[in-house]
Design a protein around this motif. Structure first.
Motif, mmCIF file in Angstrom:
data_model
loop_
_atom_site.group_PDB
_atom_site.id
_atom_site.type_symbol
_atom_site.label_atom_id
_atom_site.label_comp_id
_atom_site.label_asym_id
_atom_site.label_seq_id
_atom_site.Cartn_x
_atom_site.Cartn_y
_atom_site.Cartn_z
ATOM 1 N N VAL A 81 -43.922 32.570 -51.525
ATOM 2 C CA VAL A 81 -44.568 32.349 -52.813
ATOM 3 C C VAL A 81 -43.989 31.074 -53.411
ATOM 4 O O VAL A 81 -42.770 30.949 -53.591
ATOM 5 C CB VAL A 81 -44.339 33.530 -53.777
ATOM 6 C CG1 VAL A 81 -44.965 33.236 -55.140
ATOM 7 C CG2 VAL A 81 -44.928 34.815 -53.201
ATOM 8 N N LYS A 113 -48.897 27.816 -59.015
ATOM 9 C CA LYS A 113 -48.205 28.998 -58.492
ATOM 10 C C LYS A 113 -49.111 29.669 -57.469
ATOM 11 O O LYS A 113 -50.260 29.987 -57.766
ATOM 12 C CB LYS A 113 -47.861 29.981 -59.620
ATOM 13 C CG LYS A 113 -47.113 31.214 -59.136
ATOM 14 C CD LYS A 113 -46.745 32.127 -60.295
ATOM 15 C CE LYS A 113 -45.984 33.363 -59.815
ATOM 16 N NZ LYS A 113 -45.606 34.259 -60.940
ATOM 17 N N SER A 114 -48.597 29.845 -56.269
ATOM 18 C CA SER A 114 -49.403 30.472 -55.226
ATOM 19 C C SER A 114 -49.420 31.978 -55.411
ATOM 20 O O SER A 114 -48.494 32.568 -55.964
ATOM 21 C CB SER A 114 -48.837 30.135 -53.836
ATOM 22 O OG SER A 114 -47.569 30.743 -53.655
ATOM 23 N N GLN A 115 -50.492 32.586 -54.952
ATOM 24 C CA GLN A 115 -50.621 34.029 -55.006
ATOM 25 C C GLN A 115 -50.243 34.625 -53.652
ATOM 26 O O GLN A 115 -50.759 34.189 -52.625
ATOM 27 C CB GLN A 115 -52.054 34.422 -55.375
ATOM 28 C CG GLN A 115 -52.495 33.956 -56.754
ATOM 29 C CD GLN A 115 -51.646 34.538 -57.869
ATOM 30 O OE1 GLN A 115 -51.267 35.703 -57.815
ATOM 31 N NE2 GLN A 115 -51.355 33.725 -58.873
ATOM 32 N N SER A 146 -50.180 37.037 -50.435
ATOM 33 C CA SER A 146 -51.256 37.776 -49.772
ATOM 34 C C SER A 146 -51.139 39.263 -50.098
ATOM 35 O O SER A 146 -50.111 39.736 -50.593
ATOM 36 C CB SER A 146 -51.191 37.562 -48.254
ATOM 37 O OG SER A 146 -49.962 38.070 -47.751
ATOM 38 N N GLU A 147 -52.185 39.972 -49.794
ATOM 39 C CA GLU A 147 -52.198 41.405 -50.094
ATOM 40 C C GLU A 147 -51.202 42.153 -49.214
ATOM 41 O O GLU A 147 -50.752 41.669 -48.175
ATOM 42 C CB GLU A 147 -53.606 41.965 -49.872
ATOM 43 C CG GLU A 147 -54.642 41.397 -50.823
ATOM 44 C CD GLU A 147 -55.984 42.082 -50.660
ATOM 45 O OE1 GLU A 147 -56.125 43.223 -51.153
ATOM 46 O OE2 GLU A 147 -56.865 41.490 -50.036
ATOM 47 N N GLU A 202 -43.853 28.223 -56.536
ATOM 48 C CA GLU A 202 -44.077 28.143 -57.986
ATOM 49 C C GLU A 202 -43.460 26.860 -58.519
ATOM 50 O O GLU A 202 -42.308 26.535 -58.217
ATOM 51 C CB GLU A 202 -43.454 29.357 -58.679
ATOM 52 C CG GLU A 202 -43.679 29.383 -60.178
ATOM 53 C CD GLU A 202 -43.084 30.622 -60.847
ATOM 54 O OE1 GLU A 202 -43.367 30.849 -62.026
ATOM 55 O OE2 GLU A 202 -42.322 31.345 -60.163
#
Length: 356
Positions: free
Chosen positions: A220, A140-142, A144-145, A222
């Motif tokens: 994102v 699962k990618s996080q 960005s802020e 997943e």
């Protein structure tokens, strides 16, 4: 009766009719005394890892081309799926047509009978090694802020979205210029060492990405695991095991919103069927063989295909129902011979046998 038995001979003495009782009889639930076990049928478990990509448009998406020269940026959120990986494994399920009951006598040394949680035989006079189920790594990618975290006071106080987008774009170009100056060694304050350089560059990269995402949007990804099990009692030719939709992901085989994922199971030899002796007209059972029944599995080719492309194939998978049933004679289990047997709980075949 415990599903996993380590049965002492002294505890079984009350169940024995004579010292010459047969070792194995055909079992019907609620009838007979002894240790009941099943031989397995071999089922096919299809595991599909699919990746879901969720896109969220950025606040400044309509200005991406004007200020950053980035084309084809959409303002609509979306969700798309893709098939990442397909794996196939076999599992054993109890075969109701091959249910037996072990009746130990005082001449037998079968004092340790081990079965699975669903009563498939595992071992005699020894312990079977623990089976290890595969663990699938689901990524699962996080995201960005939040780009607003790096916006200056001037950007945040701008009177319109268009002005905020313009100032944010200028901030992105300033970050890029700072990175170029550092890499050329022309910055007013240069990092003291390699570790400091990496720390500064990573931080600038993070700021640039967060602000750029305000224009391009965020994705994102997943991974999700989907599983289907089929039990082939005969050869399978292009049966639908699951379905796939780019918008909806993996679907059940009867959901026509997706395209079919096909499975094929083909054996080079016909399936051997072992008939259970029936009771005769006088309600007397036919004589059961003396010994432990087990399977000799047969090979089959298993393949998975989608849109005409083969995604998985194995031509050497062993299946209980593509083989035959045989007998380990009673003479292997007496006071003169200590025989230890480990069975394959997926096929019912013998994995290991040794004796003293």
């Amino acid at each position: 009766m415990s599903r996993k038995g380590i049965i002492a001979m002294s505890l079984l003495a009350a169940t024995l009719c004579t010292t010459n009782a047969q070792n194995v009889d055909f079992y019907k639930p609620g009838e007979g005394e002894g240790i009941a076990y099943f031989l397995p049928k071999t089922a096919v478990e299809v595991n599909v890892i699919a990746t879901r990509v969720r896109y969220t448009p950025g606040d400044f998406c309509q200005y991406a081309n004007r200020y950053l020269k980035i084309n084809n940026v959409t303002s609509e959120p979306s969700t798309e799926w893709e098939i990442k990986k397909i794996e196939v494994r076999r599992i054993g399920v109890p075969d109701s047509t091959k249910a037996y009951i072990i009746k130990l006598n005082d001449k037998s040394i079968m004092s340790n009978i081990e079965v699975t949680d669903n009563s498939i035989i595992k071992a005699i006079n020894t312990s079977a090694p623990k089976s290890v189920n595969p663990e699938y790594i689901l990524e699962k990618s996080q995201p960005s802020e939040d780009g607003r975290k790096y916006m200056t006071e001037e950007i945040l106080s701008a009177g319109s979205t268009a002005k905020m987008a313009e100032l944010t774009a200028k901030e992105i170009y300033n970050i890029r210029e700072s990175k170029n100056l550092i890499l050329r060694g022309q910055a007013d304050t240069m990092p003291k060492d390699g570790a400091s350089l990496k720390l500064i560059m990573d931080n600038l990269d993070k700021q640039e990405k967060a602000l750029t995402d305000m224009f391009t949007g965020k994705e994102v990804t997943e991974d999700k695991l989907f599983t289907a099990v089929i039990l082939p009692d005969k050869e399978v030719t292009n049966d639908v095991v699951l379905r796939f939709s780019k918008k909806l992901g993996i679907l059940s085989s009867d959901n026509l919103a997706g395209e079919p994922i096909y499975i094929k199971v083909k054996s080079p030899t016909p399936i051997q069927t072992v008939a259970i002796p029936e009771e005769d007209s006088k309600k007397k059972k036919k004589k059961a063989p003396k010994g432990i029944l087990y399977n000799i599995p047969g090979k089959a080719n298993v393949s998975i295909s989608f849109r005409g492309k083969t995604l998985f194939e194995d031509s050497n998978m062993l299946f209980a129902q593509f083989g035959s049933t045989e007998l380990l004679v009673d003479d292997l289990f007496n006071k003169k011979v200590n025989t230890r047997v480990i069975f394959d709980t997926v096929t019912g075949g013998i994995q290991k046998i040794d004796k003293d």
